[in-house]
Design an enzyme around this catalytic site. Structure first.
Site, PDB file in Angstrom:
ATOM      1  N   GLU A   1       0.849  -1.198   0.000  1.00  0.00           N
ATOM      2  CA  GLU A   1       0.000   0.000   0.000  1.00  0.00           C
ATOM      3  C   GLU A   1       0.876   1.236   0.000  1.00  0.00           C
ATOM      4  O   GLU A   1       2.022   1.181   0.444  1.00  0.00           O
ATOM      5  CB  GLU A   1      -0.843   0.048   1.291  1.00  0.00           C
ATOM      6  CG  GLU A   1      -1.887  -1.015   1.394  1.00  0.00           C
ATOM      7  CD  GLU A   1      -2.460  -1.100   2.809  1.00  0.00           C
ATOM      8  OE1 GLU A   1      -2.286  -0.150   3.608  1.00  0.00           O
ATOM      9  OE2 GLU A   1      -3.061  -2.133   3.110  1.00  0.00           O
TER      10      GLU A   1
ATOM     11  N   LYS B   1       2.303   4.507   1.496  1.00  0.00           N
ATOM     12  CA  LYS B   1       2.440   4.998   2.872  1.00  0.00           C
ATOM     13  C   LYS B   1       2.116   6.489   2.842  1.00  0.00           C
ATOM     14  O   LYS B   1       2.920   7.320   2.409  1.00  0.00           O
ATOM     15  CB  LYS B   1       3.867   4.753   3.386  1.00  0.00           C
ATOM     16  CG  LYS B   1       4.025   5.079   4.863  1.00  0.00           C
ATOM     17  CD  LYS B   1       5.369   4.568   5.368  1.00  0.00           C
ATOM     18  CE  LYS B   1       5.517   4.750   6.856  1.00  0.00           C
ATOM     19  NZ  LYS B   1       5.467   6.121   7.308  1.00  0.00           N
TER      20      LYS B   1
ATOM     21  N   ASP C   1       1.587  10.200   3.906  1.00  0.00           N
ATOM     22  CA  ASP C   1       2.325  11.024   4.861  1.00  0.00           C
ATOM     23  C   ASP C   1       1.357  11.926   5.632  1.00  0.00           C
ATOM     24  O   ASP C   1       1.110  13.068   5.257  1.00  0.00           O
ATOM     25  CB  ASP C   1       3.365  11.861   4.103  1.00  0.00           C
ATOM     26  CG  ASP C   1       4.511  12.257   5.015  1.00  0.00           C
ATOM     27  OD1 ASP C   1       4.499  11.847   6.194  1.00  0.00           O
ATOM     28  OD2 ASP C   1       5.405  12.972   4.540  1.00  0.00           O
TER      29      ASP C   1
ATOM     30  N   TYR D   1      -7.320  -0.475   8.022  1.00  0.00           N
ATOM     31  CA  TYR D   1      -7.374  -1.495   9.064  1.00  0.00           C
ATOM     32  C   TYR D   1      -8.793  -1.623   9.574  1.00  0.00           C
ATOM     33  O   TYR D   1      -9.476  -0.622   9.784  1.00  0.00           O
ATOM     34  CB  TYR D   1      -6.435  -1.066  10.198  1.00  0.00           C
ATOM     35  CG  TYR D   1      -6.544  -1.848  11.491  1.00  0.00           C
ATOM     36  CD1 TYR D   1      -5.686  -2.925  11.754  1.00  0.00           C
ATOM     37  CD2 TYR D   1      -7.472  -1.481  12.467  1.00  0.00           C
ATOM     38  CE1 TYR D   1      -5.772  -3.625  12.959  1.00  0.00           C
ATOM     39  CE2 TYR D   1      -7.556  -2.174  13.670  1.00  0.00           C
ATOM     40  CZ  TYR D   1      -6.708  -3.240  13.901  1.00  0.00           C
ATOM     41  OH  TYR D   1      -6.782  -3.919  15.087  1.00  0.00           O
TER      42      TYR D   1
ATOM     43  N   LYS E   1      10.965   3.075   2.806  1.00  0.00           N
ATOM     44  CA  LYS E   1      10.972   4.541   2.771  1.00  0.00           C
ATOM     45  C   LYS E   1      11.647   5.050   1.503  1.00  0.00           C
ATOM     46  O   LYS E   1      12.731   4.590   1.139  1.00  0.00           O
ATOM     47  CB  LYS E   1      11.734   5.086   3.988  1.00  0.00           C
ATOM     48  CG  LYS E   1      11.107   4.695   5.319  1.00  0.00           C
ATOM     49  CD  LYS E   1      10.005   5.633   5.720  1.00  0.00           C
ATOM     50  CE  LYS E   1      10.568   6.806   6.462  1.00  0.00           C
ATOM     51  NZ  LYS E   1       9.517   7.603   7.084  1.00  0.00           N
TER      52      LYS E   1
ATOM     53  N   CYS F   1      18.317  49.216   1.102  1.00  0.00           N
ATOM     54  CA  CYS F   1      17.265  48.473   0.396  1.00  0.00           C
ATOM     55  C   CYS F   1      17.716  48.183  -1.041  1.00  0.00           C
ATOM     56  O   CYS F   1      18.087  49.105  -1.769  1.00  0.00           O
ATOM     57  CB  CYS F   1      15.964  49.272   0.372  1.00  0.00           C
ATOM     58  SG  CYS F   1      14.707  48.512  -0.668  1.00  0.00           S
TER      59      CYS F   1
ATOM     60  N   CYS G   1      15.176  50.309  -3.499  1.00  0.00           N
ATOM     61  CA  CYS G   1      15.096  51.774  -3.558  1.00  0.00           C
ATOM     62  C   CYS G   1      16.306  52.464  -2.929  1.00  0.00           C
ATOM     63  O   CYS G   1      16.445  53.673  -3.016  1.00  0.00           O
ATOM     64  CB  CYS G   1      13.819  52.264  -2.887  1.00  0.00           C
ATOM     65  SG  CYS G   1      13.864  52.084  -1.094  1.00  0.00           S
TER      66      CYS G   1
ATOM     67  N   CYS H   1      12.976  47.575   4.966  1.00  0.00           N
ATOM     68  CA  CYS H   1      13.242  48.820   4.247  1.00  0.00           C
ATOM     69  C   CYS H   1      12.345  49.883   4.877  1.00  0.00           C
ATOM     70  O   CYS H   1      11.150  49.665   5.049  1.00  0.00           O
ATOM     71  CB  CYS H   1      12.896  48.629   2.765  1.00  0.00           C
ATOM     72  SG  CYS H   1      12.636  50.158   1.875  1.00  0.00           S
TER      73      CYS H   1
ATOM     74  N   CYS I   1       8.906  52.748  -1.312  1.00  0.00           N
ATOM     75  CA  CYS I   1       9.768  51.827  -2.063  1.00  0.00           C
ATOM     76  C   CYS I   1       8.914  51.075  -3.098  1.00  0.00           C
ATOM     77  O   CYS I   1       7.875  50.517  -2.740  1.00  0.00           O
ATOM     78  CB  CYS I   1      10.403  50.840  -1.085  1.00  0.00           C
ATOM     79  SG  CYS I   1      11.256  49.481  -1.887  1.00  0.00           S
TER      80      CYS I   1
HETATM   81  S1  IVH Z   1      -0.243   0.170   8.713  1.00  0.00           S
HETATM   82  C1  IVH Z   1       1.227  -2.075  12.228  1.00  0.00           C
HETATM   83  N1  IVH Z   1      -0.653   1.313   6.378  1.00  0.00           N
HETATM   84  O1  IVH Z   1       2.809   4.870   8.848  1.00  0.00           O
HETATM   85  C2  IVH Z   1       0.536  -1.349  11.169  1.00  0.00           C
HETATM   86  N2  IVH Z   1       0.375   2.586   8.098  1.00  0.00           N
HETATM   87  O2  IVH Z   1       5.283   3.921  10.598  1.00  0.00           O
HETATM   88  C3  IVH Z   1       0.856   0.083  11.169  1.00  0.00           C
HETATM   89  N3  IVH Z   1       0.885   4.890   7.469  1.00  0.00           N
HETATM   90  O3  IVH Z   1       1.706   4.883  12.167  1.00  0.00           O
HETATM   91  C4  IVH Z   1       0.059   0.904  10.286  1.00  0.00           C
HETATM   92  N4  IVH Z   1       0.099   4.780   5.413  1.00  0.00           N
HETATM   93  O4  IVH Z   1       0.584   6.473  10.521  1.00  0.00           O
HETATM   94  C5  IVH Z   1      -0.173   1.463   7.636  1.00  0.00           C
HETATM   95  N5  IVH Z   1      -1.096   2.215   4.278  1.00  0.00           N
HETATM   96  C6  IVH Z   1      -0.628   2.356   5.526  1.00  0.00           C
HETATM   97  C7  IVH Z   1      -0.072   3.579   5.980  1.00  0.00           C
HETATM   98  C8  IVH Z   1       0.431   3.639   7.278  1.00  0.00           C
HETATM   99  C9  IVH Z   1       0.681   5.548   6.325  1.00  0.00           C
HETATM  100  C10 IVH Z   1       1.550   5.451   8.670  1.00  0.00           C
HETATM  101  C11 IVH Z   1       0.798   5.208   9.945  1.00  0.00           C
HETATM  102  C12 IVH Z   1       1.755   4.454  10.839  1.00  0.00           C
HETATM  103  C13 IVH Z   1       3.072   4.726  10.218  1.00  0.00           C
HETATM  104  C14 IVH Z   1       3.993   3.540  10.454  1.00  0.00           C
END
Ligand code: IVH
Length: 671
Positions: A113, A115, A117, A230, A316, A410, A413, A428, A433
């Site tokens: 999936e 991740k 931010d 989840y 990452k 400045c 001017c 300034c 200006c």
């Molecule tokens: S699963 C044990 N799925 O990443 C399962 N986390 O470092 C943990 N996050 O605290 C979460 N996208 O805030 C999961 N598709 C995703 C995610 C995700 C972002 C974040 C989440 C978690 C952190 C883990």
């Protein structure tokens, strides 16, 4: 109770919920905004006439009027774990090897999936209704931010009964990531910049800063969103993660569509590589990929170590940084005279665009990082359009390089610069200006202020250079120059007429926008609104003392001093007179009716009302000739205190203002 009416309300709510789902979760609406608004208006009307039938899960009740003093803590039923990080292909192979070792060589499927931010959130549902939303906190205990999360339109407040029945669930927990889209993030920062408020560094910070705001109405305006990943239900037997994502979708939750069921670690790696390249095409930020073992029985056998599960890992992405040469440092002058350093760079391609300039923030930062002309520097792109210089690569520094010095005058001017005590910036001192003049006009005409479409930066530059504009007040005499303007190359009759029409139209902008447009230091859009709510004409504001201005809720000494200083300047008063003559609004529109039982009375509402929404109460006050103010002062006649009333109630008691409860208010209204 009228059963027919109750059925009508509930079916209208279900209809609206379905359209919310189609719009906010699926991005696939099937009716027009107009039709949707009509449905909501209809529901609002029935609810206003029957306030006893209002329920918290109604689509009209997302944004309450409660302002909390703090958040309660909330203990998660099962801890919210975090993930161990991997940074390379090798580490992903290691992860796969460890998993298979524990599972004694069994075949393993993974779900990959994006991740997201943002910040993780737990959503607890009972009988299909959202009862609690809590942050992760330390994993065991987080903060209850339910009122704020309720305002996020993609979070269902109630799951439809037929869906619950079909899947045999009613009480369950859903977890996901709250985030802010790049578009909302940029819009928010743009507004903050105009208001001279501190900018958010990236969408993640702005999402977590927003979720911790105490006023849900502010949260509602910032466009937060969620992806869920989840599900844990009371009765539901699921065997794979893949199934739980499917279930989330069917229950009406928003699940990111870009996940994949992978049969091998090679497929996982392919997915990671693909998205590392494609990440910039997304309208939100991701910082990696999450890899999860699909089978729940395998997950159970793998278990967890310390704070992270053995059945999942994060891959990452490499940060969006590049190394390039800093040719020169130039100094830019803003509308308030603030002088900021800018790095002119050897153009370099980074995360989707070519970068040739980066901000250096201010002289203090320049000194701290010891950034010099000719240096090799690391630049980084966050969610921001504007990249920044992170650090200098010292090994690449020329022997002859010299520390950067601030300009002695400045750069636009030539006027003297000064540094106010306690500030890091140079200013300034010349109000005339050209850079400041242009900056002030740009601010005045901007979308958030007078909103004069067509009068953008380039045209303002041109008009200032051609001497048509010396200040924003000149905008309103441009129409006298129409014959000259249409002769300017590139412009022409049609665009000038459109511009003049937009200028005329801007005269309808309300007083608070006009006050904001004046460009008084520290007076952002929000402050201008609060000030004009209290001082409803410019004359009242001009007469106000520093203390009186500060008595407005949330208005502090830097704003009040700045206002006094601004209006103490003859030139500004002249501009004000020209704008007044041009017909701009310097009075808050007389919204209250001139008769009615509340004529001349000022009300302040605080806390949660149970029979009326705050808006309805305000409308009723105004309809009866009264005024609904947002802050308590000696001039307040009544404070209507609902449940959990906070600082306004304290202030009313301190000032001896009459406090009534909602029932007394309704009696007054109906007497
Ligand atoms: S699963 C044990 N799925 O990443 C399962 N986390 O470092 C943990 N996050 O605290 C979460 N996208 O805030 C999961 N598709 C995703 C995610 C995700 C972002 C974040 C989440 C978690 C952190 C883990």
């Amino acid at each position: 109770m009228n059963e027919r009416l109750q059925n009508e309300i509930e079916s209208l709510r279900n209809e609206i919920r379905e359209h919310d789902y189609r719009y906010y979760v699926l991005s696939d609406p099937i009716i027009s905004d107009y039709e949707y608004d009509r449905l909501v208006k209809k529901l609002e009307k029935i609810e206003a006439e029957n306030p006893n039938l209002i329920t918290p899960d109604s689509p009209t009740q997302r944004v309450g009027s409660d302002i909390a003093k703090e958040f309660n803590s909330y203990t998660h039923s099962t801890p919210m774990l975090s993930l161990s990080n991997t940074y390379s292909e090798e580490e992903l192979f290691d992860f796969d090897r460890r998993v298979k070792e524990i599972l004694k060589g069994e075949n393993v499927e993974y779900v990959t999936e994006l991740k997201i931010d943002g910040l993780s959130m737990s959503l607890v549902y009972k009988e299909g209704k959202l009862v609690t939303a809590a942050t992760r906190g330390d994993g065991t205990t987080g903060e209850d931010v339910t009122l704020n999360v309720r305002t996020i339109k993609s979070v269902p407040l109630k799951i439809a009964d037929d869906k619950l029945k079909k899947h045999g669930v009613s009480g369950f927990e859903v977890r996901g990531e709250i985030f802010m889209s790049l578009e909302s993030f940029r819009k928010l920062n743009e507004e903050r910049e105009l208001a001279e408020e501190k900018l958010f560094a990236n969408p993640r910070n702005s999402a977590s800063g927003t979720i911790k705001l105490l006023d849900p109405r502010m949260v509602a305006k910032r466009g937060l969103d969620i992806f869920t990943y989840y599900f844990a239900g009371d009765s539901k037997e699921l065997t794979t993660h893949d199934e739980s994502l499917q279930l989330l979708k069917e229950l009406g939750f928003k699940v990111n569509p870009n996940y994949r069921l992978c049969k091998s670690i090679d497929e996982v790696i392919k997915f990671c590589d693909e998205w590392e390249i494609k990440r910039d095409s997304l309208p939100y930020e991701i910082d990696g990929i999450v890899i999860k073992v699909n089978s729940f029985s395998q997950q159970k056998r793998l278990g967890s170590i310390a704070k992270s599960p053995r059945w999942a890992a994060a891959y990452k992405f490499k940060p969006k940084q590049a190394v390039t040469k800093l040719h020169t440092i130039t100094w830019q002058v803003g509308r308030t005279g603030i002088v900021t350093p800018v790095a002119e760079l050897e153009p370099v391609f980074l995360a989707g665009s070519t970068i040739s300039r980066a901000t250096l923030h201010n002289y203090d930062e320049l000194q701290r990082k010891d950034i010099r002309e000719g240096d090799k520097v690391v630049i980084e792109k966050g969610g921001d359009v504007i990249p920044k210089v992170v650090e200098v690569i010292m090994s690449g520094r020329d022997k002859g390089s010299v520390p950067a010095v601030p300009p002695s005058a400045c750069p636009v001017c030539g006027a003297q610069l000064f540094k106010p005590e306690g500030e890091v910036a140079f200013y300034c001192i010349n109000n005339e200006c050209p850079a400041q003049v242009k900056g002030r006009i740009i601010h005045f005409a901007h979308r958030g202020a007078m909103d004069i479409s067509g009068l953008g930066e380039a045209l303002i530059d041109l008009f200032v250079e051609l001497n048509y504009l010396h200040s924003y007040a000149d905008i309103y005499s441009l129409k006298e120059k129409r014959e000259e303007l249409i002769k300017i190359d590139r412009l022409g009759e049609k665009s000038i007429d459109n511009l003049l029409a937009a200028i005329e139209k801007s005269k309808e902008k309300p007083f608070d926008k006009v006050l904001f447009a004046l460009g008084i230091k520290y007076v952002g859009a929000g402050a201008a609104k609060k000030i004009t709510d209290e001082f409803n004409t410019i004359d009242k504001l001009l007469k106000a003392t520093k203390e009186e201005i500060e008595s407005v809720y949330e208005i502090g000494p830097s704003i009040s001093e700045s206002i006094i200083k601004f209006f103490g300047n003859e030139k500004n008063l002249e501009l004000l007179n020209i704008l007044k003559k041009a017909g701009l609004r310097f009075e808050k529109e007389a919204v209250s009716s001139s008769s009615g039982k509340f004529k001349g009375k000022t009300f302040v509402l605080t806390g949660t009302l149970s029979k009326l929404t705050r808006q309805e109460a305000e409308e009723k006050i105004i309809a009866e000739g009264g005024k609904a103010s947002s802050s308590v002062s000696k001039k307040t006649d009544f404070v209507v205190a609902g449940e959990n009333a906070g600082s306004k109630l304290d202030k009313a008691l301190k000032l001896g203002v009459k406090v009534i409860n909602e029932i007394e208010f309704l009696e007054l209204l109906n007497s």
